[in-house]
Design an enzyme around this catalytic site. Sequence first.
Site, PDB file in Angstrom:
ATOM      1  N   HIS A  57      76.294  23.341  31.388  1.00 48.14           N
ATOM      2  CA  HIS A  57      76.060  21.922  31.670  1.00 48.14           C
ATOM      3  C   HIS A  57      76.723  21.097  30.566  1.00 48.14           C
ATOM      4  O   HIS A  57      76.299  21.147  29.412  1.00 48.14           O
ATOM      5  CB  HIS A  57      74.554  21.627  31.720  1.00 48.14           C
ATOM      6  N   GLU A  96      74.857  19.010  27.809  1.00 47.39           N
ATOM      7  CA  GLU A  96      73.973  19.704  26.874  1.00 47.39           C
ATOM      8  C   GLU A  96      74.786  20.195  25.683  1.00 47.39           C
ATOM      9  O   GLU A  96      74.954  21.390  25.447  1.00 47.39           O
ATOM     10  CB  GLU A  96      73.247  20.843  27.588  1.00 47.39           C
ATOM     11  N   HIS A 135      71.214  26.519  26.510  1.00 48.64           N
ATOM     12  CA  HIS A 135      71.109  25.242  27.221  1.00 48.64           C
ATOM     13  C   HIS A 135      70.501  24.190  26.300  1.00 48.64           C
ATOM     14  O   HIS A 135      70.032  24.489  25.201  1.00 48.64           O
ATOM     15  CB  HIS A 135      70.200  25.390  28.455  1.00 48.64           C
ATOM     16  N   GLU A 142      66.569  27.141  25.532  1.00 50.38           N
ATOM     17  CA  GLU A 142      66.627  25.682  25.640  1.00 50.38           C
ATOM     18  C   GLU A 142      66.416  25.054  24.271  1.00 50.38           C
ATOM     19  O   GLU A 142      65.428  25.339  23.600  1.00 50.38           O
ATOM     20  CB  GLU A 142      65.531  25.178  26.591  1.00 50.38           C
TER      21      GLU A 142
END
Length: 1224
Positions: free
Chosen positions: A918, A921, A1015, A1100
């Site tokens: 992504h 990110e 991420h 994350e």
Amino acid sequence: MKVKKNLTCSVSTSSRTMSLLSQLEKINLDSVLGEADNARYVTAKILHLVQSQEKTKKEMTSKGSSAIEVILSTLENTRDPQTILNILSILIELVSVGGGRRASVLVTKGGTQILLQLLLNASKESPPNEELMVLLHTLLAKIGPKDKKIGMKARINGALNISLNLVKQNLQNHRLILPCLQVLRVYSTNSVNAVSLGKNGVVELMFKIIGPFSKKNTSLMKVALDTLAALLKSKTNARRAVDRGYVHMLLTIYVDWHRHDSRHRYMLIRKGVLQCIKSVTNIKLGRKAFIDANGMKILYNTSQECLAVRTLDPLVNTSSLIMRKCFPKNRLPLPTIKSAFHFQLPVIPASGPVAQMYNLPPDVDDVVDESDDNDDAETESEIETEDDKDQNFKNDDIETDINKLKPRQELGRPLEELKMYEQFFPELTENFQECDLVSKEPKPFVSNANLGGPIVVPTAGEEFSAETNPSVIGISLKEGNPLLTEEYNRRPAFLGLPKKDSIKASSLLQQNVQRNLLPSCQCLSQEIVTGLDRISLQNTSENDQYYATGCVIKKDNKTSLTPLACSKTCEHVSPCGSSLFEGSSVHLGKFCCTGVESEEEDSKSSSSGEQVVLEVSDVSPVHDCDLYIEMVKTTKSIPEYSEVAYPDYFGHIPPPFKEPILERPYGVQRTKISQDIERLIHQNDIIDRVVYDLDNSICSAPEEVDVLKFNSKFESGNLRKVIQIRKNEYDLILNSDINSNHYHQWFYFEVSGMKTGIGYRFNIINCEKSNSQFNYGMQPLMYSVQEALNSRPSWTRVGTDICYYKNHFSRSSIAAGGQKGKSYYTITFTVTFQHKDDVCYFAYHYPYTYSTLKMHLQKLESMHNPQQIYFRQDALCETLGGNICPIVTITAMPESNYYEHICQFRNRPYIFLSARVHPGETNASWVMKGTLEYLMSSNPSAQSLRESYIFKIIPMLNPDGVINGNHRCSLSGEDLNRQWQNPNPDLHPTIYHAKGLLQYLAAIKRLPLVYCDYHGHSRKKNVFMYGCSIKETMWHTNVNTASCDLMEDPGYRVLPKILSQTAPAFCMGSCSFVVEKSKESTARVVVWREIGVQRSYTMESTLCGCDQGKYKGLQIGTKELEEMGAKFCVGLLRLKRMASPLEYNLPSGLLDIENELIESSCKVTSPTTYVLDEDEPRFLEEVDYSAESNDDQDAELADNVGDYEANNQEDGLSDSDSTRILLS
């Protein structure tokens, strides 16, 4: 004597109550004629005791007591009016105190049904007994909120209209109609009842009771308003109110109470009127009537007058909600909400949003969809049930099919086809016979380390030309390559301006050192402006000067400038001159223009000729300004960018100070909303001038000196349009991801032409996520070129009055692909600049471009010790945009080319890492940078790690998205992390081949020990992991796992547990191992389920900061992110030691979780990246500022508020709390 008497009295009271209840029970059983008198007498006695003795109340409602049953039974059977009145009075006394528990007891014993039947019977009398009706309604009003089905029961019983008729017939009898209205309010919470009552004229009736300011009957007025507000939540009733002109009447009533209630004694009545307006404006007709009645101006003016009194905040907040809701919805001021850039796909997907967008007629873009408002699926009713829907959604999203959960290793592609990936694993066949592997240790690095001046990392001169070719792969054993030493890992805490004396004293020495060691211009890794020993600001009449290595400085002919020039001839620099920027290939953005400055400006940049000197105290090896420019030349973008942003060219060093999570000022959002509303009320004050527009090539930068200039035409830039709203306020619109018409969140743009001492407000008006960490202390990032020239090249957190909220712009459901949530959201922040005419850059998070990655990889490759480190960079594939997706292999060279050492080398387990699927990110890339630099370092643990594993790393899965400033998608317009199940080789080449690599490893029985996809998370704090577990998924669905007879190795928890103990930013309490249906196409789930990797994770990292551990209360920076990447490596080393066959006896506390999981009773939720209801606490303000406009909870009925709150506290562990129970 007195004490004894009191004791006797107490005992006798208790026994008397029991005795009386026994008598009453006997009377019920005997049903003897003439017992009515006895029942009347007994109930009167009990009533007297209840009224005078609190102990009696407790005794009658205590557990095990049959008092309630006896009394209800008597009430059901008796026909004596006085006995009925006595019993009703007793019950009212019992439920009047003790919160809702006693009322609940009454409901569970069937009290509601008995009371409704009694009401029905009493209504048949003509005229009905007033006292009986008062008591009955008083009691029903008290127990009604505790009986969720009371509305349905009343409707079935035929009791619904009894209360309504009583009110109609007794409008002047306030004692009677007050409890009747309270019951109507309870009934109206049922939408069917509200419609039924509305047909019988209840709305018109309420408007006969409420009226202008009066000190009389204020209790009745308050109840009538509450009842009306509940009734108007029915859209049928709301329409009826609009048709009869009641919206104007409500506004008139509100203004009247506002004017006369100067001492604010009747705030609840004023709020009641606002609640009615709030209910009726849930429908489009209501909003139109509100606008037509000048409601915006009325509420704006009254709320402004209330601001000074803090106790009136509920009125201000409710007014804000109404005005925000009624603000006319507008489409974004764009020719199309599709991306301003177009890329023709080689293949159009058969289905999905991209296919839908391609299939729209050419003239259809963001069409006005009447269903947005007219289908009556209005926001308020949606919000009221949102919690339930959310809960259902969460439960439904968790995979419950045990067969789907069980990993099923399947290649998916023929073995012959997978053989194409053999070329990416030469380490499995390399015999190293031609390599000199005698020396196990790196050769000592000979340098002038003891000399004063800056420490400079050398780069072999003959290698520079080779560095520009990213396809150079394999192990190159070049003679002139310097060895990586511990000096390279040193990082300065701060780059300051040195004193002039020290500069003079060491200048010659520095020149000598740099002439020896610097064949090309070097820069700090995110920590340097330039590798030259000094840069000065100096007046010159030349139009163009070369900055350091020949970078052209753009000159604005409209102003008098002070361009930059080297203060001396830099003999050691190999200048590129005009060849570097030949034609319009690549050029830097404009420098800050200090020009001829006024006297009050800092003397260091004045025309006195005093030089500003940049001194570099330490140099990190992986940022090179020249090399960055070379990398940019080979980067292919859809808009064909030719500019380079200064932050990417200069690099970034973490600032030396802590950046705490910002404390949110009270009421900041309602202030911003008020200012937005002023745009509608005072339209003449709005400038509404376009100052930047990607869609309009003839839109030039404004010439006025007091208007900011914007730009984003550089790699990873995202800014589509800028509109000046007020003198120092600008609306900014972001570009959609290419081949889509949404995904706006990432921003990166340049601002210039500012003045100091002025607060500039920036509103990014087309964000899409329903909440953001900007509401919880996160600040945007700013990079000042002037600060960089002053030896502080840093991205820093800036901005005040920051908030994120739903605005008045919207898109149609057709344009949104049928998605709910068609409104856009605003990020607003205010910045005061430190330097006049600076050039500043703003970003959502620390930018990390594709060119930066290529530069870092080239530098790492050029500096590694090939006798110690096996480093290989391959091109995995070419992206849709024609860019190379690099894949890196890192491990330790074998100790020698003897057979056993080669075998050990080849049999090391694989670790497979990926990042940046992504584009928005960017923190994932900084974590990956930390991982790569640690793996390439000379740290003994890093060497041990290399000797333990072979690392296959794809540091950027979505280069095209990163280059073109996308937030989530690739050029295909699709989220690549939802394509892992069936990736298309033409549309998703990086995913197709990344999966192919893993399938190849599975085919040759070399499954990675760990797969981790890095991420970023926009709605939670800390760093955490998502993994995959069958058992935990089943536990979360409340399925009896014992019946499933599951055996599962809990080893998937080991790495997260290790990280929680070693990495300060990591939080085990936020981790989850649940498999959701909506994530079945993500890398994590597919690699676990199809490839068979047990330890398959998504890691994350927060965009905001941490709320636990060492960094609690601080916003996260690149230093902490890189540290996380390094700590991840350390965790893998511990995992190796723990998971080796000889040491498999893991600490029981680390893995023995089954009993904890089974025994812990926690809320069933799906900890997905999109669920944020429990991520953060509610704000202190009464309005819920989680960005929604209509999600504030109506106050519970007054008598029960405390009780509801208590229940919530008992039952409602937050997500994080419940997960902590699971994982601690």
